[in-house]
Write an enzyme that holds these catalytic residues in place. Sequence first.
Site, PDB file in Angstrom:
ATOM      1  N   ARG A   1       0.964  -1.168   0.007  1.00 43.20           N
ATOM      2  CA  ARG A   1      -0.057   0.121   0.050  1.00 43.20           C
ATOM      3  C   ARG A   1       1.016   1.389   0.010  1.00 43.20           C
ATOM      4  O   ARG A   1       1.975   1.289   0.686  1.00 43.20           O
ATOM      5  CB  ARG A   1      -0.808   0.046   1.150  1.00 43.20           C
ATOM      6  CG  ARG A   1      -1.649   1.287   1.390  1.00 43.20           C
ATOM      7  CD  ARG A   1      -2.522   1.169   2.668  1.00 43.20           C
ATOM      8  NE  ARG A   1      -3.115   2.631   3.043  1.00 43.20           N
ATOM      9  CZ  ARG A   1      -2.842   3.163   4.010  1.00 43.20           C
ATOM     10  NH1 ARG A   1      -1.971   2.813   4.857  1.00 43.20           N
ATOM     11  NH2 ARG A   1      -3.693   4.239   4.262  1.00 43.20           N
TER      12      ARG A   1
ATOM     13  N   ARG B   1      -9.155  19.494   7.527  1.00 44.89           N
ATOM     14  CA  ARG B   1      -8.267  19.566   8.112  1.00 44.89           C
ATOM     15  C   ARG B   1      -8.085  21.091   8.743  1.00 44.89           C
ATOM     16  O   ARG B   1      -8.417  21.864   8.032  1.00 44.89           O
ATOM     17  CB  ARG B   1      -6.934  18.974   7.436  1.00 44.89           C
ATOM     18  CG  ARG B   1      -6.911  17.708   7.408  1.00 44.89           C
ATOM     19  CD  ARG B   1      -5.350  17.161   6.674  1.00 44.89           C
ATOM     20  NE  ARG B   1      -5.505  15.847   6.424  1.00 44.89           N
ATOM     21  CZ  ARG B   1      -5.129  14.964   7.318  1.00 44.89           C
ATOM     22  NH1 ARG B   1      -4.731  15.633   8.682  1.00 44.89           N
ATOM     23  NH2 ARG B   1      -5.008  13.718   7.251  1.00 44.89           N
TER      24      ARG B   1
ATOM     25  N   LYS C   1     -13.183   2.920   0.636  1.00 45.63           N
ATOM     26  CA  LYS C   1     -13.093   2.995   1.968  1.00 45.63           C
ATOM     27  C   LYS C   1     -14.108   3.496   2.728  1.00 45.63           C
ATOM     28  O   LYS C   1     -14.628   4.626   2.541  1.00 45.63           O
ATOM     29  CB  LYS C   1     -11.664   3.897   2.387  1.00 45.63           C
ATOM     30  CG  LYS C   1     -10.400   3.455   1.697  1.00 45.63           C
ATOM     31  CD  LYS C   1      -9.167   4.284   1.864  1.00 45.63           C
ATOM     32  CE  LYS C   1      -8.990   4.529   3.359  1.00 45.63           C
ATOM     33  NZ  LYS C   1      -7.851   5.446   3.715  1.00 45.63           N
TER      34      LYS C   1
ATOM     35  N   THR D   1      -6.804  -0.669  10.162  1.00 45.82           N
ATOM     36  CA  THR D   1      -6.695   0.276  11.223  1.00 45.82           C
ATOM     37  C   THR D   1      -6.222  -0.437  12.592  1.00 45.82           C
ATOM     38  O   THR D   1      -6.945  -1.153  13.112  1.00 45.82           O
ATOM     39  CB  THR D   1      -7.751   1.280  11.335  1.00 45.82           C
ATOM     40  OG1 THR D   1      -8.195   1.830  10.157  1.00 45.82           O
ATOM     41  CG2 THR D   1      -7.203   2.461  11.971  1.00 45.82           C
TER      42      THR D   1
END
Length: 470
Positions: free
Chosen positions: A34, A71, A212, A270
Amino acid sequence: MLMKQTKIICTLSANRGDQSFIQELFDAGMNVARLNTAHISLEEADTLLNNIRSVSDRIGVLIDTKGPEVRTCEIENDIEVITGETVRISGKHVPAGGFKVNYEDFTDDVPDGSAILIDDGEIYLTVTSREEDELVCRAENDGAIKNRKSINVPNIELDLPALTERDAEFIDWATRTDIEFIAHSFVRNRDDVMAVQSILDMRKSPIKIIAKIENREGVENLETILDVAHGVMVARGDLGIEIPAEEVPGIQKHMIKTCIQRVKPVITATQMLHSMIDSPRATRAEVSDVANAIYDGTDAVMLSGETAYGKYPVEAVTTMSDIARNAEAQKGAISYKLPVYQQSEDLMPRNHLAKSAVAMAAMLPAKAIITSTKSGDTAEICASYRGKTPIYAFSGSMRTVRELSLCYGIHAEQLSIPPTTGELVKTSLRRLLEDGRFGMDDLIVFIGGGHIYSAHTNFLQVDTPATLLK
């Protein structure tokens, strides 16, 4: 040693992606590499890809896009906050006594009373009111707000674009290179998938999209997302922030079950062995977490910081491989619980044969299921029943071989397809016998085309290599 059926995805970084390191990961059990585009440049991605291909042409490569995310930005010095203190947020300017975010319409989308979580929940704010283009918030805990940290607003749908400019650059790069998968972040609905697919279609790219799932909207739209995505990733980091953490285990089980029934690859990700970033051994809770995902039938488990920058990357892959082999040996097959995969009428003979092949291999028992495949579909349908018999898939396409690197229980290899089915059976048997996968008198199951030019799988055979090689 038992062959591992569950696939392992390892995250590489620019500072840790040389050939010798990748070889160590591959030898320990890595199947897919990945590349997280949030932390590498295009030039670094080129170098990593070349190093991966130098180690093995059977390693699949998956790149992560950043996706639609909010963000903090333009924070020069950390902002220290105290519980009860007022903090202001704007998407258009840096407010006094607060900070700016990178999404201009943030204040319009977030209603009063909303919870705002910063940096994976390290800082918790509650919106109390608004003044023009600023949100007025109350700090619910002490801490520091830092620059470029993630912002989550649980249960609130933000009207963000599906793709960032950086995402588009990396997708364009992927279409010009030899990449198998794009994992698109923060997928909320099928339109988010199609935003990426439209670019791939324009470039005539065969890259597969992994959606995702990181928020409630994505969970609720799972079925329609699966209509257009190749597979999904249970991205438990942001998912556990956007949704109460106690709901995530049940959601994970539901997503894995749904993907298996839809014959779609599913990745569980995760913090699977998070403590191994700093420790040479996993915690008991982490071992149980990985094992339970495998008991549920996940196609793949993923390592992030453990291999990207952790102190014990190879040990983490070895640990995950050991857990997988042990869990796979203990769990039962689900081949008798799932109905035959439903598709168009012309494909149903193949789908019935695939279930029969897995069931027959389990009952006899057979040492292997062997299939030849152009697209990988027959092998994937066989694998969806999660039998214990290893599936060996031979394809003339190296891309198909690498695409199958993500699928549970499939061990794929490239093979120049001979002119007859009989020769194909013999060629594949000889290769597997040389590798010591089974003996001359072991039963094997072959599923494929009865004629080398058959449009679909229509042939199922059970016998020993001793007989078939005569």
